[in-house]
Design an enzyme around this catalytic site. Sequence first.
Site, PDB file in Angstrom:
ATOM      1  N   LYS A 129      30.959  76.224  57.557  1.00 23.87           N
ATOM      2  CA  LYS A 129      30.616  75.078  58.409  1.00 23.87           C
ATOM      3  C   LYS A 129      29.160  75.232  58.820  1.00 23.87           C
ATOM      4  O   LYS A 129      28.633  76.350  58.838  1.00 23.87           O
ATOM      5  CB  LYS A 129      31.519  75.070  59.653  1.00 23.87           C
ATOM      6  CG  LYS A 129      31.593  73.747  60.371  1.00 23.87           C
ATOM      7  CD  LYS A 129      32.601  72.791  59.764  1.00 23.87           C
ATOM      8  CE  LYS A 129      32.518  71.419  60.400  1.00 23.87           C
ATOM      9  NZ  LYS A 129      33.565  70.502  59.970  1.00 23.87           N
ATOM     10  N   ASP A 169      30.287  65.690  59.132  1.00 23.13           N
ATOM     11  CA  ASP A 169      31.149  65.925  60.299  1.00 23.13           C
ATOM     12  C   ASP A 169      30.538  65.040  61.391  1.00 23.13           C
ATOM     13  O   ASP A 169      29.846  64.057  61.065  1.00 23.13           O
ATOM     14  CB  ASP A 169      31.161  67.413  60.693  1.00 23.13           C
ATOM     15  CG  ASP A 169      32.224  67.744  61.746  1.00 23.13           C
ATOM     16  OD1 ASP A 169      33.405  67.844  61.395  1.00 23.13           O
ATOM     17  OD2 ASP A 169      31.886  67.887  62.938  1.00 23.13           O
TER      18      ASP A 169
END
Length: 448
Positions: A129, A169
């Site tokens: 991430k 995201d």
Amino acid sequence: MAKVDMKIEGMYQEVLKRNPGETEFHQAVLEVLECLGPVVVKHPEYLERKIIERICEPERQIIFRVPWQDDKGIVQINRGFRVEFNSSLGPYKGGLRFHPSVYLGIIKFLGFEQIFKNSLTGLPIGGGKGGSDFDPKGKSDDEVMRFCQSFMTELYRHLGEHTDVPAGDIGVGGREIGYMFGQYKRITNRYEPGVLTGKGLTWGGSLVRTEATGYGATFFVNEMLKARNDSFEGKKCLVSGSGNVAIYTIEKIHQLGGTCIACSDSNGVIYDEKGLDLDLIKQIKEVERRRIEDYTKKHKHAKYIANGNIWDIPCQVAMPSATQNEINGKDAATLVKNGCIAVGEGANMPTTPEGVKIFLDAKIAYGPGKAANAGGVATSALEMQQNASRDSWSFEYTEKKLEDIMINIHRNCFETAEEYGAPGNYVLGANICGFIKVANAMVAHGLI
Ligand code: NDP
């Protein structure tokens, strides 16, 4: 406390010591570790090989400076992150978040969850991430472009279709992926579609990727309802947020016969008892990039509740799709008291541990994010497949694949929960099922 639970407690204490101040990361680790007691009893080799300790330590953490110039010519400095957490099942895969709240602890919690989520999809992807404390809100297109170019000027050296493949995201959608892809191509002199997912449809993107997380979460809830001989038909639903995940959750709920009566942004809540007008929400959020409050300009009957709490509105299905820890213990109790029978998490870790306990104790159908929102990353993996074979699939074909993946994830979590003596507990099912596959690959790969 049993001996094995004490060992796991010791591992958690070590995580706290090694990662001070990273509260969201601690929360995500604890939720997984709490489920692993019975697993290590069956698999003592995981303890011998220190699989849990290793899985809690990212393989690589990259932190970098992102300098850029705003429209007034003033120099701005942000911080960029990429946490390459675990590559046992495939290249690191996970989105980039651009939001002022981003710091290492947020990226690590998201990266840690991503390991198990990606494992649950059944596809060959590891967990990672990244992101930045950059706030795209209120910035011009040119400012966003300059920021994305600067961000990629450092990040590109860590990426590659077999190494690390980011996606979007919070705060990162098609526009940002486009600017980052352009800069990657320019620096490397390679047209490498497989290096980012969430791309535009004319340059390597996959149909259904935009819709995937919201559609997938709704498919997951549909499976949980089916397991209780129920359906979305006639159900009143709440969906928090009004971004990518929220919009396509609302769309699929309406297609499956439910009615979504409220959504939100970080300023307030829109409540429309007739059912939300999704075309208007798409126009406000996707085209005009304005605030959800504008909904009442066209629909005078709808209510805008400034700083309101969406979870106070009675519903049968709740789908948190905004951000972490947006449902606390009190909100969970209110939802249950008001007759909510199913919660499906489109967002990552949107429910606090107190809230999770209330849902589990009430025995409502509760689908945790790492299972329910896995459709986004699964469709990213389908985008990678299409890029690798220079193919592009139809909407119907890709959506069917997504639905099948969600049905499988549901079945695996459901069956694992039964096998470990906790029927209906999707938290336990998802954590154990996601963990075992990664742990077995780590054992097979030796001490690395
Ligand atoms: P977007 O940036 O598209 O939308 C985020 C939405 O949530 C916005 O409406 C935003 O409002 C709202 N929001 C953010 N913070 C808060 C807050 N503190 N209170 C209320 N509303 C808030 O992001 P996504 O839709 O992509 O992501 C939403 C969630 O889904 C995140 O948890 C993300 O990690 C998760 N997720 C996303 C995936 C994807 O494919 N995009 C995949 C899997 C999970 P505002 O505009 O006011 O900030």
